[in-house]
Scaffold this active site. Structure first.
Site, PDB file in Angstrom:
ATOM      1  N   GLY A 153       0.869  -1.187   0.000  1.00  0.00           N
ATOM      2  CA  GLY A 153       0.000   0.000   0.000  1.00  0.00           C
ATOM      3  C   GLY A 153       0.896   1.224   0.000  1.00  0.00           C
ATOM      4  O   GLY A 153       2.037   1.171  -0.462  1.00  0.00           O
ATOM      5  N   ARG A 154       0.362   2.319   0.557  1.00  0.00           N
ATOM      6  CA  ARG A 154       1.141   3.561   0.557  1.00  0.00           C
ATOM      7  C   ARG A 154       2.428   3.444   1.373  1.00  0.00           C
ATOM      8  O   ARG A 154       3.482   3.910   0.954  1.00  0.00           O
ATOM      9  CB  ARG A 154       0.287   4.707   1.098  1.00  0.00           C
ATOM     10  CG  ARG A 154      -0.515   5.368  -0.017  1.00  0.00           C
ATOM     11  CD  ARG A 154      -1.179   6.601   0.510  1.00  0.00           C
ATOM     12  NE  ARG A 154      -2.370   6.211   1.244  1.00  0.00           N
ATOM     13  CZ  ARG A 154      -3.469   6.948   1.292  1.00  0.00           C
ATOM     14  NH1 ARG A 154      -3.505   8.103   0.676  1.00  0.00           N
ATOM     15  NH2 ARG A 154      -4.522   6.544   1.955  1.00  0.00           N
ATOM     16  N   ILE A 155       2.328   2.814   2.557  1.00  0.00           N
ATOM     17  CA  ILE A 155       3.534   2.667   3.384  1.00  0.00           C
ATOM     18  C   ILE A 155       4.495   1.697   2.708  1.00  0.00           C
ATOM     19  O   ILE A 155       5.707   1.934   2.652  1.00  0.00           O
ATOM     20  CB  ILE A 155       3.172   2.198   4.814  1.00  0.00           C
ATOM     21  CG1 ILE A 155       2.338   3.264   5.517  1.00  0.00           C
ATOM     22  CG2 ILE A 155       4.431   1.880   5.619  1.00  0.00           C
ATOM     23  CD1 ILE A 155       1.813   2.863   6.893  1.00  0.00           C
ATOM     24  N   ARG A 231       1.172  -5.282  12.180  1.00  0.00           N
ATOM     25  CA  ARG A 231       0.501  -5.732  13.395  1.00  0.00           C
ATOM     26  C   ARG A 231       1.086  -7.085  13.793  1.00  0.00           C
ATOM     27  O   ARG A 231       1.320  -7.951  12.942  1.00  0.00           O
ATOM     28  CB  ARG A 231      -1.005  -5.893  13.156  1.00  0.00           C
ATOM     29  CG  ARG A 231      -1.770  -4.582  13.092  1.00  0.00           C
ATOM     30  CD  ARG A 231      -1.798  -3.851  14.439  1.00  0.00           C
ATOM     31  NE  ARG A 231      -2.531  -2.602  14.384  1.00  0.00           N
ATOM     32  CZ  ARG A 231      -1.981  -1.398  14.165  1.00  0.00           C
ATOM     33  NH1 ARG A 231      -0.681  -1.281  13.973  1.00  0.00           N
ATOM     34  NH2 ARG A 231      -2.726  -0.317  14.142  1.00  0.00           N
ATOM     35  N   ASP A 255       8.584  -4.345  15.287  1.00  0.00           N
ATOM     36  CA  ASP A 255       8.105  -3.127  15.956  1.00  0.00           C
ATOM     37  C   ASP A 255       6.756  -3.388  16.613  1.00  0.00           C
ATOM     38  O   ASP A 255       6.247  -2.539  17.331  1.00  0.00           O
ATOM     39  CB  ASP A 255       7.993  -1.990  14.931  1.00  0.00           C
ATOM     40  CG  ASP A 255       7.643  -0.648  15.573  1.00  0.00           C
ATOM     41  OD1 ASP A 255       8.223  -0.324  16.624  1.00  0.00           O
ATOM     42  OD2 ASP A 255       6.775   0.071  15.032  1.00  0.00           O
ATOM     43  N   GLU A 260       1.040  -7.081  22.417  1.00  0.00           N
ATOM     44  CA  GLU A 260       1.711  -5.880  22.926  1.00  0.00           C
ATOM     45  C   GLU A 260       0.792  -5.098  23.866  1.00  0.00           C
ATOM     46  O   GLU A 260      -0.433  -5.133  23.688  1.00  0.00           O
ATOM     47  CB  GLU A 260       2.199  -5.001  21.764  1.00  0.00           C
ATOM     48  CG  GLU A 260       1.111  -4.458  20.873  1.00  0.00           C
ATOM     49  CD  GLU A 260       1.697  -3.656  19.701  1.00  0.00           C
ATOM     50  OE1 GLU A 260       2.501  -4.201  18.925  1.00  0.00           O
ATOM     51  OE2 GLU A 260       1.323  -2.477  19.596  1.00  0.00           O
ATOM     52  N   HIS A 278       6.841  -0.542  19.365  1.00  0.00           N
ATOM     53  CA  HIS A 278       5.820   0.049  18.468  1.00  0.00           C
ATOM     54  C   HIS A 278       6.036   1.562  18.314  1.00  0.00           C
ATOM     55  O   HIS A 278       5.187   2.360  18.720  1.00  0.00           O
ATOM     56  CB  HIS A 278       4.407  -0.253  18.968  1.00  0.00           C
ATOM     57  CG  HIS A 278       3.364  -0.095  17.898  1.00  0.00           C
ATOM     58  ND1 HIS A 278       2.188  -0.805  17.878  1.00  0.00           N
ATOM     59  CD2 HIS A 278       3.326   0.709  16.795  1.00  0.00           C
ATOM     60  CE1 HIS A 278       1.464  -0.442  16.828  1.00  0.00           C
ATOM     61  NE2 HIS A 278       2.140   0.485  16.147  1.00  0.00           N
ATOM     62  N   VAL A 279       7.166   1.904  17.694  1.00  0.00           N
ATOM     63  CA  VAL A 279       7.510   3.321  17.527  1.00  0.00           C
ATOM     64  C   VAL A 279       7.405   3.773  16.064  1.00  0.00           C
ATOM     65  O   VAL A 279       7.898   4.835  15.708  1.00  0.00           O
ATOM     66  CB  VAL A 279       8.934   3.627  18.075  1.00  0.00           C
ATOM     67  CG1 VAL A 279       8.966   3.480  19.584  1.00  0.00           C
ATOM     68  CG2 VAL A 279      10.007   2.733  17.423  1.00  0.00           C
ATOM     69  N   GLY A 280       6.767   2.949  15.216  1.00  0.00           N
ATOM     70  CA  GLY A 280       6.712   3.229  13.770  1.00  0.00           C
ATOM     71  C   GLY A 280       6.415   4.672  13.423  1.00  0.00           C
ATOM     72  O   GLY A 280       7.113   5.294  12.622  1.00  0.00           O
TER      73      GLY A 280
HETATM   74  C1  8YV Z   1       0.399   4.071  16.107  1.00  0.00           C
HETATM   75  C2  8YV Z   1      -0.107   2.542  14.140  1.00  0.00           C
HETATM   76  O1  8YV Z   1       1.295   3.429  16.948  1.00  0.00           O
HETATM   77  O2  8YV Z   1      -1.247   4.046  12.741  1.00  0.00           O
HETATM   78  C3  8YV Z   1      -1.150   2.909  13.148  1.00  0.00           C
HETATM   79  O3  8YV Z   1      -1.893   2.002  12.729  1.00  0.00           O
HETATM   80  O4  8YV Z   1       0.101   1.431  14.433  1.00  0.00           O
HETATM   81  C4  8YV Z   1       0.744   3.605  14.740  1.00  0.00           C
HETATM   82  O5  8YV Z   1       0.923   4.668  13.910  1.00  0.00           O
HETATM   83  C5  8YV Z   1      -0.936   3.859  16.687  1.00  0.00           C
HETATM   84  O6  8YV Z   1      -1.922   4.399  15.897  1.00  0.00           O
HETATM   85  C6  8YV Z   1      -0.991   4.475  18.073  1.00  0.00           C
HETATM   86  O7  8YV Z   1      -2.236   4.444  18.594  1.00  0.00           O
END
Ligand code: 8YV
Length: 323
Positions: A153-155, A231, A255, A260, A278-280
């Site tokens: 996708g976009r990411i 995820r 991540d 989690e 989870h610092v994405g």
């Molecule tokens: C954030 C994410 O950690 O956008 C998402 O789906 O997993 C992350 O950008 C999350 O939204 C924090 O609540």
């Protein structure tokens, strides 16, 4: 005209809290002494929910008969039953686009940390081991490798652009091929067999649960690197621990985790796993931009009736409203 009432079920990004307070009456449910009583008392007034991680299922939606919109913080919305919302005429919005570059940067950072053992090498230095002997050469290099993207996708595309600059070739698996120059594999098994690096960027939820299992990890093979910035549920974590332990794959950079913020103890013990909390998307500018998009979705809904970024389960609802 009275201000619309927005329910916020759990703690939320500050930009959202400040932005919503300007134009809406806000119910901060997590601060209530008796949240159930408050919800029952105010349910008839609540026309929108702003959420950042609370589970919103059919039963929750049934408690809010006047609800029109759920504005969710984050691009992934696997905690929200968007189909159940659509059945009840409730639109769901998320925050796509504004976090693509941030998450792609994290993905490449995690890949470098994993392939070149950068965090392990830093631990080696801090432990004072360097004067005795230089850090061992890493088995993996990124040069000339192939990355398979699960979920282009976009990411995924932002990751692909960066990886190409590193000299990495790109392949991908989606449900359907896209109009891109990258090689498409119709199954995940074929993709995992063909690549050195498997990059997971696919949404979470029931449909993608444990897609990456023992068979896929075996196909990735002993030089294979798994990276997950999507995820934790996409990966069978027990199978991954076993694959890392037995060197079925070389290493993994994660991540996100199945349960989690709890992390599988088996992962914590492994040197060939790089683990991030989870610092994405976790920078102040990007989280503010995500928060602003939540506010903007709410504001445009009440001013124009057209939310900015509805999720795909809601698009038919939005179209019907404007026909
Ligand atoms: C954030 C994410 O950690 O956008 C998402 O789906 O997993 C992350 O950008 C999350 O939204 C924090 O609540």
């Amino acid at each position: 005209m009275s201000r619309p009432t927005v329910l916020i079920p759990g703690p939320m990004n500050k930009t959202v809290l400040t932005g919503i307070a300007e134009n809406f009456d806000v119910i901060r449910l997590w601060e209530a002494d008796d949240p159930d009583a408050l919800l029952a008392e105010r349910a008839k007034d609540i026309t929108a929910v702003a959420t950042g991680g609370t589970t919103i299922d059919g039963a929750f939606l049934d408690r809010l008969p006047a609800l029109q919109l759920v504005a969710s913080f984050g691009v992934g919305y696997d905690k929200i039953d968007a189909a159940a919302a659509a059945e009840r005429g409730v639109i769901v919005t998320n925050t796509p686009g504004v976090l693509d570059d941030e998450v792609a940067d994290t993905a490449l950072g995690l890949l470098l940390m994993t392939a070149r053992e950068l965090s392990r090498a830093e631990r080696y230095l801090r432990a004072g081991s360097w004067p005795e002997r230089g850090y061992p050469l890493t088995k993996a290099t990124l040069s000339g490798r192939t990355m398979g993207i699960l979920g282009l996708g976009r990411i995924g595309e932002a990751i692909a652009h960066r990886a190409e600059a590193f000299g990495i070739s790109i392949a991908y698996h989606n449900r359907h091929p896209k109009d891109v120059a990258y090689r498409y594999y119709p199954t995940l098994l074929e993709l995992a067999t063909a690549v050195d690096i498997l990059m997971i960027v696919i949404p979470g939820g029931d449909e993608t649960r444990h897609l990456v299992n023992t068979e896929i990890l075996q196909a990735l093979g002993p030089d294979g690197i798994l990276i997950n910035v999507a995820r934790g549920t996409v990966v069978d974590e027990e199978a991954l621990v076993e694959a890392l332990h037995s060197n079925t794959i070389l290493s993994a950079g994660l991540d996100v985790f199945e349960h989690e913020p709890k992390v599988h103890p088996g992962l914590l013990d492994l040197d060939n796993a790089v683990l991030l909390p989870h610092v994405g998307s976790a920078t102040t500018p990007t989280r503010n931009a995500m928060g602003q998009l939540v506010v903007d979705n709410l504001t445009t809904w009440y001013t124009t009736g057209a939310p900015l970024t509805p999720v795909h389960e809601s698009t038919a609802l939005v179209q019907n409203l404007h026909n």
